[in-house]
Scaffold this motif. Structure first.
Motif, mmCIF file in Angstrom:
data_model
loop_
_atom_site.group_PDB
_atom_site.id
_atom_site.type_symbol
_atom_site.label_atom_id
_atom_site.label_comp_id
_atom_site.label_asym_id
_atom_site.label_seq_id
_atom_site.Cartn_x
_atom_site.Cartn_y
_atom_site.Cartn_z
ATOM 1 N N PRO A 127 14.264 43.019 33.598
ATOM 2 C CA PRO A 127 14.036 43.648 34.887
ATOM 3 C C PRO A 127 14.089 45.172 34.840
ATOM 4 C CG PRO A 127 16.193 42.593 34.819
ATOM 5 C CD PRO A 127 15.458 42.184 33.585
ATOM 6 N N GLU A 128 14.856 45.718 33.888
ATOM 7 C CA GLU A 128 14.990 47.173 33.878
ATOM 8 C C GLU A 128 14.007 47.825 32.921
ATOM 9 O OE1 GLU A 128 18.865 48.700 33.488
ATOM 10 O OE2 GLU A 128 19.565 47.696 35.286
ATOM 11 N N GLN A 129 13.261 47.018 32.177
ATOM 12 C CA GLN A 129 12.432 47.636 31.145
ATOM 13 C C GLN A 129 10.979 47.786 31.553
ATOM 14 O OE1 GLN A 129 13.056 45.504 27.531
ATOM 15 N NE2 GLN A 129 15.231 45.911 27.564
ATOM 16 N N LEU A 130 10.595 47.091 32.607
ATOM 17 C CA LEU A 130 9.186 47.096 32.930
ATOM 18 C C LEU A 130 8.852 48.024 34.102
ATOM 19 C CD1 LEU A 130 8.403 43.307 32.594
ATOM 20 C CD2 LEU A 130 7.595 45.128 31.113
ATOM 21 N N ARG A 131 7.816 48.809 33.893
ATOM 22 C CA ARG A 131 7.151 49.476 34.987
ATOM 23 C C ARG A 131 8.025 50.244 35.984
ATOM 24 N NH1 ARG A 131 2.649 48.957 33.918
ATOM 25 N NH2 ARG A 131 1.797 47.179 32.862
ATOM 26 N N ASP A 132 9.110 50.823 35.565
ATOM 27 C CA ASP A 132 9.731 51.709 36.534
ATOM 28 C C ASP A 132 9.808 53.108 35.952
ATOM 29 O OD1 ASP A 132 13.279 51.288 36.118
ATOM 30 O OD2 ASP A 132 11.642 50.840 34.744
ATOM 31 N N SER A 133 9.889 54.049 36.840
ATOM 32 C CA SER A 133 10.037 55.407 36.375
ATOM 33 C C SER A 133 11.191 56.015 37.141
ATOM 34 C CB SER A 133 8.761 56.206 36.593
ATOM 35 O OG SER A 133 8.459 56.225 37.956
ATOM 36 N N VAL A 134 11.817 56.991 36.524
ATOM 37 C CA VAL A 134 12.984 57.592 37.149
ATOM 38 C C VAL A 134 12.946 59.088 36.859
ATOM 39 C CG1 VAL A 134 14.319 56.775 35.143
ATOM 40 C CG2 VAL A 134 15.535 57.562 37.153
ATOM 41 N N ALA A 135 13.376 59.868 37.840
ATOM 42 C CA ALA A 135 13.411 61.317 37.660
ATOM 43 C C ALA A 135 14.779 61.830 38.079
ATOM 44 C CB ALA A 135 12.330 61.982 38.505
ATOM 45 N N ILE A 136 15.367 62.660 37.225
ATOM 46 C CA ILE A 136 16.629 63.321 37.545
ATOM 47 C C ILE A 136 16.383 64.800 37.312
ATOM 48 C CG2 ILE A 136 19.094 63.555 37.022
ATOM 49 C CD1 ILE A 136 18.542 60.734 37.850
ATOM 50 N N GLY A 137 16.507 65.600 38.368
ATOM 51 C CA GLY A 137 16.161 67.009 38.226
ATOM 52 C C GLY A 137 14.719 67.107 37.752
ATOM 53 N N GLU A 138 14.499 67.853 36.691
ATOM 54 C CA GLU A 138 13.131 68.013 36.196
ATOM 55 C C GLU A 138 12.843 67.127 34.993
ATOM 56 O OE1 GLU A 138 11.597 72.302 37.051
ATOM 57 O OE2 GLU A 138 13.698 72.374 36.439
ATOM 58 N N LEU A 139 13.766 66.201 34.762
ATOM 59 C CA LEU A 139 13.593 65.254 33.661
ATOM 60 C C LEU A 139 12.982 63.975 34.219
ATOM 61 C CD1 LEU A 139 14.260 64.748 30.627
ATOM 62 C CD2 LEU A 139 16.468 63.853 31.393
ATOM 63 N N GLN A 140 11.880 63.544 33.600
ATOM 64 C CA GLN A 140 11.179 62.349 34.084
ATOM 65 C C GLN A 140 11.015 61.347 32.969
ATOM 66 O OE1 GLN A 140 7.470 63.529 35.961
ATOM 67 N NE2 GLN A 140 8.525 63.134 37.906
ATOM 68 N N LEU A 141 11.196 60.069 33.333
ATOM 69 C CA LEU A 141 11.003 59.000 32.343
ATOM 70 C C LEU A 141 10.161 57.910 32.986
ATOM 71 C CD1 LEU A 141 13.584 57.407 29.976
ATOM 72 C CD2 LEU A 141 12.349 55.959 31.589
ATOM 73 N N ASP A 142 9.109 57.509 32.276
ATOM 74 C CA ASP A 142 8.256 56.433 32.759
ATOM 75 C C ASP A 142 8.354 55.272 31.776
ATOM 76 O OD1 ASP A 142 6.308 54.690 33.526
ATOM 77 O OD2 ASP A 142 4.823 56.232 33.954
ATOM 78 N N ALA A 143 8.995 54.191 32.225
ATOM 79 C CA ALA A 143 9.248 53.066 31.313
ATOM 80 C C ALA A 143 7.954 52.335 30.948
ATOM 81 C CB ALA A 143 10.235 52.092 31.939
ATOM 82 N N ALA A 144 6.998 52.322 31.867
ATOM 83 C CA ALA A 144 5.749 51.587 31.604
ATOM 84 C C ALA A 144 4.970 52.225 30.459
ATOM 85 C CB ALA A 144 4.906 51.522 32.860
ATOM 86 N N THR A 145 4.913 53.546 30.457
ATOM 87 C CA THR A 145 4.135 54.231 29.423
ATOM 88 C C THR A 145 5.012 54.760 28.294
ATOM 89 O OG1 THR A 145 4.338 56.330 30.591
ATOM 90 C CG2 THR A 145 2.399 54.982 31.090
ATOM 91 N N HIS A 146 6.351 54.593 28.440
ATOM 92 C CA HIS A 146 7.293 55.065 27.429
ATOM 93 C C HIS A 146 7.222 56.575 27.261
ATOM 94 C CE1 HIS A 146 9.929 52.905 24.485
ATOM 95 N NE2 HIS A 146 9.737 52.006 25.430
ATOM 96 N N ARG A 147 6.996 57.291 28.368
ATOM 97 C CA ARG A 147 6.892 58.746 28.270
ATOM 98 C C ARG A 147 8.079 59.425 28.932
ATOM 99 N NH1 ARG A 147 0.848 58.453 29.350
ATOM 100 N NH2 ARG A 147 0.026 58.455 27.238
ATOM 101 N N VAL A 148 8.521 60.486 28.306
ATOM 102 C CA VAL A 148 9.597 61.293 28.863
ATOM 103 C C VAL A 148 9.089 62.726 28.907
ATOM 104 C CG1 VAL A 148 11.958 62.128 28.512
ATOM 105 C CG2 VAL A 148 11.367 59.784 27.866
ATOM 106 N N SER A 149 9.396 63.422 29.996
ATOM 107 C CA SER A 149 9.006 64.825 30.035
ATOM 108 C C SER A 149 10.078 65.656 30.729
ATOM 109 C CB SER A 149 7.663 64.996 30.759
ATOM 110 O OG SER A 149 7.799 64.606 32.116
ATOM 111 N N TRP A 150 10.103 66.920 30.380
ATOM 112 C CA TRP A 150 11.022 67.883 30.981
ATOM 113 C C TRP A 150 10.171 69.061 31.459
ATOM 114 C CZ3 TRP A 150 15.324 69.705 32.941
ATOM 115 C CH2 TRP A 150 15.628 71.057 32.834
ATOM 116 N N GLN A 151 10.226 69.338 32.751
ATOM 117 C CA GLN A 151 9.370 70.358 33.374
ATOM 118 C C GLN A 151 7.906 70.139 32.995
ATOM 119 O OE1 GLN A 151 11.152 74.119 32.182
ATOM 120 N NE2 GLN A 151 12.510 74.045 33.962
ATOM 121 N N GLY A 152 7.515 68.862 32.904
ATOM 122 C CA GLY A 152 6.133 68.528 32.602
ATOM 123 C C GLY A 152 5.773 68.541 31.127
ATOM 124 N N GLU A 153 6.697 69.022 30.291
ATOM 125 C CA GLU A 153 6.436 69.059 28.850
ATOM 126 C C GLU A 153 6.926 67.762 28.209
ATOM 127 O OE1 GLU A 153 4.904 71.513 26.990
ATOM 128 O OE2 GLU A 153 4.405 72.291 28.979
#
Ligand code: CA
Length: 235
Positions: A127-153
């Protein structure tokens, strides 16, 4: 990016196996077809699939016996099993679920129904591994695409650091002991020492670079991810 979910198809009728395989491939899965329990066991020993489609009537061990065996084995236990059966009556359904199947589907079934059932067991499993994304401050994580970014980088993380960050972000501002992190992030960790957590936290911080301050060490307690330190310091 996550690989295509691997589906082990245990079905002795070639026409049905082929039809299932074509549809699975088309829907973004990676099917692996075998004709009996022995071949299925060899495949399981080599690579654990994400889900098993298991025919009830097979030469040699029946689907029911195989489900029972795989559920009793610690390695294959977490893999969801979807039983395929020509029988539709209630006692068989109950027997299949008792043997450890997660769901079952009666032949003939539609492709849409089969795909929906497969997706459902995969969702229930993780349940926690599929298709959710979470953002804390300017840090973003997208579980569906396995992407992490900080200030868009983009930030590149190994699979363990990714799971660790995902867990910390989903439970931000809370302190987690090393033992809790082992339970939640590593799961099956009988042979893993608490120090392993420190090693991966160190790697995670290195990968986070300017955002590394977000992962705080709480002396004597564990680790916490906090938005409070998400601003890079300009010393
Ligand atoms: Ca069969």
């Amino acid at each position: 990016m996550k690989d295509r979910p691997r589906v082990l198809v245990v079905e002795d009728e070639p026409a049905i196996a082929e039809l299932i395989a074509v549809n699975l491939r088309h829907a973004g899965f990676e099917p692996v077809c075998v004709e009996d329990g022995e071949a299925a066991q060899r495949e399981l020993d080599a690579v654990l699939p994400d889900v098993i489609l298991l025919d009830w009537m097979l030469p040699g061990a029946s689907g029911l016996q195989l489900a029972r065996r795989w559920r009793a084995d610690a390695r294959s236990r977490p893999v969801p099993i979807l039983m395929l059966t020509a029988r539709g009556d209630e006692p068989d359904k109950v027997a299949g679920l008792d043997a450890g199947a997660d769901d079952y589907i009666t032949k003939p079934f539609s492709t849409q129904e089969l795909l929906a059932r497969i997706r459902a067991v995969l969702r229930r499993r993780a349940p926690e591994q599929l298709r959710d994304s979470v953002a804390i401050g300017e840090l973003q994580l997208d579980a569906a695409t396995h992407r992490v970014s900080w200030q868009g980088e983009p930030i590149r993380l190994g699979p363990t650091e990714f799971r660790l960050l995902h867990y910390l972000m989903k439970h931000a501002e809370r302190v987690h002991s090393r033992q809790q992190l082992l339970d939640k992030v590593w799961g099956d960790h009988v042979f893993i020492e608490e120090r392993t957590v420190d090693v991966h936290v160190k790697r995670l911080r290195e990968a986070l670079g300017p955002a590394s301050g977000m992962v705080e060490t709480v002396r004597g307690a564990g680790y916490r991810l906090t938005a409070a330190r998400s601003r890079p310091r300009h010393d």
